[in-house]
Design a protein around this motif. Structure first.
Motif, PDB file in Angstrom:
ATOM      1  N   UNK A 155       8.483  20.583   6.633  1.00 41.68           N
ATOM      2  CA  UNK A 155       7.708  19.587   5.886  1.00 41.68           C
ATOM      3  C   UNK A 155       8.530  18.324   5.635  1.00 41.68           C
ATOM      4  N   UNK A 156       7.831  17.182   5.605  1.00 44.14           N
ATOM      5  CA  UNK A 156       8.427  15.900   5.239  1.00 44.14           C
ATOM      6  C   UNK A 156       7.787  15.386   3.957  1.00 44.14           C
ATOM      7  N   UNK A 157       8.577  14.678   3.163  1.00 47.18           N
ATOM      8  CA  UNK A 157       8.074  14.004   1.966  1.00 47.18           C
ATOM      9  C   UNK A 157       8.419  12.530   2.123  1.00 47.18           C
ATOM     10  N   UNK A 158       7.408  11.663   2.128  1.00 46.43           N
ATOM     11  CA  UNK A 158       7.613  10.253   2.425  1.00 46.43           C
ATOM     12  C   UNK A 158       7.485   9.377   1.180  1.00 46.43           C
ATOM     13  N   UNK A 159       7.811   8.096   1.358  1.00 47.26           N
ATOM     14  CA  UNK A 159       7.660   7.127   0.272  1.00 47.26           C
ATOM     15  C   UNK A 159       6.220   7.109  -0.226  1.00 47.26           C
ATOM     16  N   UNK A 160       5.281   7.240   0.701  1.00 47.55           N
ATOM     17  CA  UNK A 160       3.870   7.234   0.325  1.00 47.55           C
ATOM     18  C   UNK A 160       3.472   8.397  -0.560  1.00 47.55           C
ATOM     19  N   UNK A 161       4.273   9.453  -0.595  1.00 46.97           N
ATOM     20  CA  UNK A 161       3.979  10.616  -1.439  1.00 46.97           C
ATOM     21  C   UNK A 161       4.502  10.446  -2.862  1.00 46.97           C
ATOM     22  N   UNK A 162       5.349   9.435  -3.092  1.00 44.86           N
ATOM     23  CA  UNK A 162       5.932   9.242  -4.418  1.00 44.86           C
ATOM     24  C   UNK A 162       4.867   8.847  -5.434  1.00 44.86           C
ATOM     25  N   UNK A 163       5.012   9.369  -6.633  1.00 47.68           N
ATOM     26  CA  UNK A 163       4.114   9.008  -7.728  1.00 47.68           C
ATOM     27  C   UNK A 163       4.858   8.094  -8.698  1.00 47.68           C
ATOM     28  N   UNK A 164       4.246   6.964  -9.028  1.00 52.41           N
ATOM     29  CA  UNK A 164       4.873   5.998  -9.927  1.00 52.41           C
ATOM     30  C   UNK A 164       3.982   5.759 -11.142  1.00 52.41           C
ATOM     31  N   UNK A 165       4.572   5.302 -12.237  1.00 46.82           N
ATOM     32  CA  UNK A 165       3.757   4.976 -13.414  1.00 46.82           C
ATOM     33  C   UNK A 165       2.785   3.842 -13.111  1.00 46.82           C
ATOM     34  N   UNK A 166       1.763   3.735 -13.918  1.00 55.10           N
ATOM     35  CA  UNK A 166       0.774   2.670 -13.745  1.00 55.10           C
ATOM     36  C   UNK A 166       1.450   1.304 -13.844  1.00 55.10           C
ATOM     37  N   UNK A 167       1.117   0.429 -12.915  1.00 54.85           N
ATOM     38  CA  UNK A 167       1.677  -0.916 -12.930  1.00 54.85           C
ATOM     39  C   UNK A 167       2.957  -1.069 -12.131  1.00 54.85           C
ATOM     40  N   UNK A 168       3.443   0.024 -11.549  1.00 55.52           N
ATOM     41  CA  UNK A 168       4.668  -0.028 -10.744  1.00 55.52           C
ATOM     42  C   UNK A 168       4.307   0.149  -9.275  1.00 55.52           C
ATOM     43  N   UNK A 169       4.727  -0.798  -8.438  1.00 57.30           N
ATOM     44  CA  UNK A 169       4.407  -0.775  -7.014  1.00 57.30           C
ATOM     45  C   UNK A 169       5.634  -0.392  -6.192  1.00 57.30           C
ATOM     46  N   UNK A 170       5.399   0.418  -5.161  1.00 57.63           N
ATOM     47  CA  UNK A 170       6.454   0.763  -4.214  1.00 57.63           C
ATOM     48  C   UNK A 170       6.531  -0.323  -3.152  1.00 57.63           C
ATOM     49  N   UNK A 171       7.732  -0.810  -2.877  1.00 63.16           N
ATOM     50  CA  UNK A 171       7.900  -1.916  -1.935  1.00 63.16           C
ATOM     51  C   UNK A 171       8.387  -1.466  -0.562  1.00 63.16           C
ATOM     52  N   UNK A 172       8.916  -0.255  -0.460  1.00 66.58           N
ATOM     53  CA  UNK A 172       9.363   0.256   0.836  1.00 66.58           C
ATOM     54  C   UNK A 172       8.175   0.777   1.642  1.00 66.58           C
ATOM     55  N   UNK A 173       8.357   0.896   2.956  1.00 62.50           N
ATOM     56  CA  UNK A 173       7.293   1.379   3.834  1.00 62.50           C
ATOM     57  C   UNK A 173       6.873   2.792   3.440  1.00 62.50           C
TER      58      UNK A 173
END
Length: 222
Positions: A155-173
């Motif tokens: 299994x792989x876990x990617x940046x897209x799987x990360x959960x962030x608090x409301x109002x926080x954006x992930x900037x990496x692919x």
């Protein structure tokens, strides 16, 4: 982000000789810069900063208490310069922030719990240890914890799987891989052997094409 206060003092003199003198006295030369502020050359206690760095890391707001409270400036650590051995801190860059404006920062990624694939003999490989995010300082977490307990071998876990608090954006692919559960070497070898055996069993006889039956030649029937 957690907010901590650190004392610092304005440096009237700059240059290599002055910086060397400060370091010998137990201080780190530093500079504060950012929007709507002129650059300020300061110094901070080496022991005090190291203690805060050990406890909070760089994912927090450093409120600079300049000259015993004459001025306070909320900042984040933008750069830490170390000596050629990578041990002693020789210079710091602090970036002035505003609590009502978004910031772009890098925060650590930490795995929690044990992956299912690890229990089965696999190895959890972490290829990314931090992620770039944006958001208001009050919303940005000091660290992103990832529960990897459901990850199985392969299994792989990617940046897209990360959960962030409301109002926080992930900037990496979102496709970048953070964690992978790598199978044990024995399992890889076993799979390769099985694949080879299947290929040998399915290989057609010489002169035979897939789906065709080999008929005896006239010479063999006489």
């Amino acid at each position: 982000m957690k907010e901590v206060e650190i004392r610092c003092f304005v440096r009237e003199n700059i240059g290599k000789a002055e910086s060397k003198r400060l370091r010998k006295q137990g201080f780190i030369p530093a500079v504060v810069y950012g929007p709507e502020i002129d650059n300020i050359n300061i110094s901070v206690s080496t022991d005090e900063f190291r203690s805060m760095l050990s406890e909070y890391g760089t994912s927090c707001i450093f409120t600079l208490n300049i000259n015993d409270g004459k001025k306070t400036i909320p900042t984040i650590v933008k750069q830490i310069q170390r000596d050629y051995l990578g041990t002693d801190i020789i210079h710091l860059d602090f970036y002035r922030i505003y609590k009502d404006k978004e910031i772009h920062v890098s925060i650590p990624i930490v795995a929690v719990n044990r992956a299912k694939g690890e229990i089965e003999g696999g190895v959890l490989d972490q290829s990314m240890f931090s992620v770039e995010v944006s958001g208001l300082p009050v919303n940005v977490p000091p660290v992103l914890e990832v529960d990897v307990s459901n990850l199985e071998i392969g299994d792989n876990y990617t940046i897209g799987d990360l959960e962030t608090p409301e109002g926080v954006k992930l900037l990496d692919s979102p496709d970048r891989v953070v964690f992978t559960v790598v199978p044990p070497k024995g399992m890889e070898i076993e799979e390769e052997v099985v694949a080879e055996e299947v290929e040998e069993e399915e290989a057609p006889a010489e002169g035979e094409e897939e789906g065709e039956k080999v008929e005896p030649s006239e010479e063999s029937t006489t």
